[in-house]
Structure formats: C-alpha cells, structure tokens
Design an enzyme around this catalytic site. Sequence first.
Site, PDB file in Angstrom:
ATOM      1  N   LYS A 202       0.854  -1.187   0.000  1.00 58.71           N
ATOM      2  CA  LYS A 202       0.000   0.000   0.000  1.00 58.71           C
ATOM      3  C   LYS A 202       0.887   1.233   0.000  1.00 58.71           C
ATOM      4  CE  LYS A 202      -3.572   2.444   2.499  1.00 58.71           C
ATOM      5  NZ  LYS A 202      -4.623   2.363   3.504  1.00 58.71           N
ATOM      6  N   LYS A 258      -2.258  -1.497  -3.764  1.00 59.78           N
ATOM      7  CA  LYS A 258      -3.103  -0.313  -3.707  1.00 59.78           C
ATOM      8  C   LYS A 258      -2.258   0.943  -3.766  1.00 59.78           C
ATOM      9  CE  LYS A 258      -6.193   1.994  -0.566  1.00 59.78           C
ATOM     10  NZ  LYS A 258      -6.635   2.112   0.786  1.00 59.78           N
TER      11      LYS A 258
HETATM   12  C1  PBG Z   1      -7.024   3.735   5.382  1.00 58.62           C
HETATM   13  C2  PBG Z   1      -7.626   3.484   4.050  1.00 58.62           C
HETATM   14  C3  PBG Z   1      -7.547   4.384   3.008  1.00 58.62           C
HETATM   15  C4  PBG Z   1      -8.230   3.812   1.947  1.00 58.62           C
HETATM   16  C5  PBG Z   1      -8.726   2.573   2.359  1.00 58.62           C
HETATM   17  N1  PBG Z   1      -8.327   2.380   3.679  1.00 58.62           N
HETATM   18  C6  PBG Z   1      -6.938   5.744   2.967  1.00 58.62           C
HETATM   19  C7  PBG Z   1      -5.590   5.956   3.435  1.00 58.62           C
HETATM   20  O1  PBG Z   1      -4.795   5.042   3.555  1.00 58.62           O
HETATM   21  O2  PBG Z   1      -5.267   7.106   3.719  1.00 58.62           O
HETATM   22  C8  PBG Z   1      -8.368   4.466   0.625  1.00 58.62           C
HETATM   23  C9  PBG Z   1      -9.428   3.989  -0.244  1.00 58.62           C
HETATM   24  C10 PBG Z   1      -9.654   4.815  -1.446  1.00 58.62           C
HETATM   25  O3  PBG Z   1      -8.995   5.841  -1.692  1.00 58.62           O
HETATM   26  O4  PBG Z   1     -10.546   4.447  -2.199  1.00 58.62           O
HETATM   27  N2  PBG Z   1      -6.896   2.744   6.248  1.00 58.62           N
END
Ligand code: PBG
Length: 334
Positions: A202, A258
């Site tokens: 991520k 992601k």
């Molecule tokens: C945070 C989380 C995020 C998303 C899913 N879980 C945002 C981040 O990490 O700041 C993003 C999902 C998206 O942008 O569609 N735990």
Amino acid sequence: MSRIPQAGYPALRLRRLRQNDWVRRLVRETTLAPSDLIWTLVVHEGEGRIPVASMPGVERLSIAEVRRAAVEARALGIPAIAVFPHIDGAKKDAAGSDAANPDGLIARAIKEMKDAAPEVGVLTDVALDPFTDHGHDGVVENGKILNDPTIERLIEQGIMQAEAGADILAPSDMMDGRVGALRAALEKGGHQDVMIMAYAAKYASAFYGPYRDAIGSAKLSAGQLDKKTYQMDPANGDEALREVALDLAEGADMVMVKPGMPYLDIVRRVVEAFSVPTFAYQVSGEYAMLMAAAKNGWIDEERAIIESLGAFKRAGASGVLTYFAPRAARMLGA
Ligand code: PBG
C-alpha cells in the site's frame, strides 16, 4: 514468447484475428466477470443515501441501504463487499476509541449484511483512520505513529469484526507485524476460518483524496495528512515484494496492491513472484478521475470503466476492489 518462431508478414497478419467480434471473443486472453469484483462501499450512521461530492455516483449508505446492497450484490453475482465507515465527528478521538466498539457502525453493518445475504462475503478494513480525529491509521505520540501500540488496537478491532461476522479482515494500516499478530489472535479466539487479505503493498498515494471526503476524514487536507512513515514510497517496486513476502509468512491468505491502475507493474510482479491470490484496489482517486473525464464528455464512461477493470485481470489480478462494482456487474450482463 518472442522466442516462439512465427511467420512474418504477409503470411502473418495479426489483424486477421481482430476482424470481427466472434473471433475477437474466441482469442481473448482474459475476461472480466462480476465474480472478479469486490464492491467497496461506505456506511454512515444516518438515514438514506448521501452523495459523496468528489465521487459522482457514490453515496454513503445507511445501515438499511447496506442491507439492500448485500442483496443486490448477491443478485449481481458480486462475491464480496468491502465496507468502510463514515463515523460522526463527535465519536472520533485521538486514540480512535470507537474502532473496536462491538455495537458500533461497522459491527452493525456486518451483521445486517450477513443476515440479509449470507452468501456474500464481507470484508472489513482493520485500521484506525476512520475513528481518529487526526486521520492517521495508528496511535500518535509526539507526532510519531507508534507501531506496536497500534497493533494492540488493531487486534481488538479485528477480533471485534470477526465476532460480528466478518469473513475477511483487511488490515490497511501498514504497521509492521500486524498480520502475524492478527492471525495469532484469530487462531486463539477460535476464528481460524476468518481470512486475511493484507493491504500488503500500500503506497502513500495522492489518489486516496476523495476517500477522505467519503469517510469524513477530509478535515485534514490530503496534502497535510502525511502517511509516508508507514505507507510505501511510490518509487519502490522491490520493496513491495518484501512486504508481500512478509505478510504471506505471517499468515495472510490473500494480498492486495493499492492504488490500482498506476501500480499494475506491481500487481504483475507480485503475481509472478508468489502465485497467490492477488487483488488490486481501484481507489477513490481513480474513480474520481474516470468520472470527471466522463462527466466532461472527454472519455466514454462505460467503456473506460470496463477497460480499466479488465486491465487488472490482464495484469494478473484475481480481482478488483472497486466503487464501480454494481455498475460494472450490470454492464457485464449479470
Ligand atoms: C485507510 C484506508 C484508506 C483507503 C482505504 N483504507 C486511505 C488511506 O490510507 O489514507 C483508501 C481507499 C480509497 O482511496 O478508495 N486505512
């Protein structure tokens, strides 16, 4: 592939296999089906459906609407729903105390969905950010995000989700060691069948902007909310393989990359290196970009949606987490 001998032009005319729809379908290398989709949706405390301004077509859903969504997913052949909470500002604090609340929004949403459509998998995010007033995914002390104290909280949160009936826990926090700790806690708690889909690779991405709007953690602008000490540097690829290896060794059943579309090379590398179920998350910013261009008439909306989702399959992904899931499933003629 290039080592396979092949004829040259004019004996070889690659356009022969593209000349009409039936032959294109016949030689198609990958396919996209509703069974490839995980529907990401946002649940809120109130009534009805509330549009998310930065994500045209996406609405926050009440608990009753989430119930209906589960039934809709079943009808459309969508295997699973990933549910994210929009928590009232008043319930947020520095510690993210509401994250493990067994009577909280997520617990109720899980129960309603499993009650309405038990055949549909429910995936929940294990992370503190929807519940913290600062928007970080962990416990903060003197400006630092503390790894091990955060894991303690994540375990409480994950076990609460498992007890409420979640099928897949998806730790999205990027703390070191959280998958192993979660796996051990699940085992100890008699939840050995609960799956873990690790947000393994991520990245600290600008493409999460609209999500912060959707779950209401946008009060810190995306630029200010810096997650670079825990989420990955977008410049890194080898490191993604180390993250995936670690999460698999700790007991993840599936892994995720992601964001999605800007990171298809990572999807491909993970699939080739590990041959494990690998998912990609088409995040909020990707959704927003596609919709913004489509709303301006600059791209064909439906074709762009299907093409973007099909690209994940071509890259080797087992499936895609996407806000387009119900629309795409309908387009795919479920
Ligand atoms: C945070 C989380 C995020 C998303 C899913 N879980 C945002 C981040 O990490 O700041 C993003 C999902 C998206 O942008 O569609 N735990």
